[in-house]
Write a protein that holds these residues in place. Sequence first.
Motif: not given
Length: 328
Positions: A117-118, A144-145, A218-219, A247-248
Amino acid sequence: MASTLKDRAANHAAASAENGTEPEAPPDLLHQPYVRAVLPFINGGLSGMTATAVIQPVDMVKVRLQLAGEGARTGPRPSALGITREIIASGRVLDLYTGLSAGILRQAVYTTARLGFFETFIKKLNARAKAADRNVTFVERAAAGLTAGGVAAMIGNPADLSLVRMQSDGLKAPEARANYRSVFDALARITRTEGIGALWAGASPTVVRAMALNMGQLTFFAEAKQQLKQHTSLSAQNQTFAASGIAGFFASFLSLPFDFIKTRLQKQQKDPKTGLVPYKGMVDCARKVAKEEGWLRFYRGFGTYYIRIAPHAMVTLIVADYLNLLTK
């Protein structure tokens, strides 16, 4: 039917010859429109399952940490290393992989949906931004995320609940253990004894956690990668590694409190005598934990959680990038 297709091909070749152009080869299977639409989902699922197979022991230790000392502010403070040593010393090394089948199924459902979806949302946002001669904004990536994470979490909650039940089963007295044989056995027995609605226990914090994790992972990955590309001379591979680490951290920091509550809610079962469960819902669980165990309990095991999230994110994103390159 076959003759019709042959006639069409012959007519197309004849028309091309008359126009003095080479006939265009029909698109192969990989580049059919319907295949292009599902590829982000397939690649996302495969990358998530690969990462889970690598990270499963860390996830097992993380769950044991979160369930230790439930309902008590003081008492022993177990460490990730101590829990790992205890499991290995007991001669049950394979217990570190308890719930692997549930973890794989969860990724097959949850990560397939969230990454698919992302990627689909981002492609549409990129097309719209390109038409407007601008770049996709951080807010658009965040939306979106959040959306992809929330939808995927609802779909994947039954597998996630089965994973927690399987991983927490070893904490019970031997006579009280369910001893699930597999994720499908867990799903069937939970449905039979507690009702199908029980498969969505803890769905609220699961959805919020997924939205927070997706926004962080993700963002911030997409944003960090873009910033690193613009302001550093790192190679594409090093950009991926660095962005995954950033991101992590944000994924871990934003989602751990909700992951903690989700684990508590999914582990709980009705008391045989009273028929009641310890927590009525997400807010009740948060209130009781804060009152009885302290606010810092929500971040117990942050190091272990980060060690689980960051490598999982890196493996997932690297494998996804590689699969996207292969299927480009």
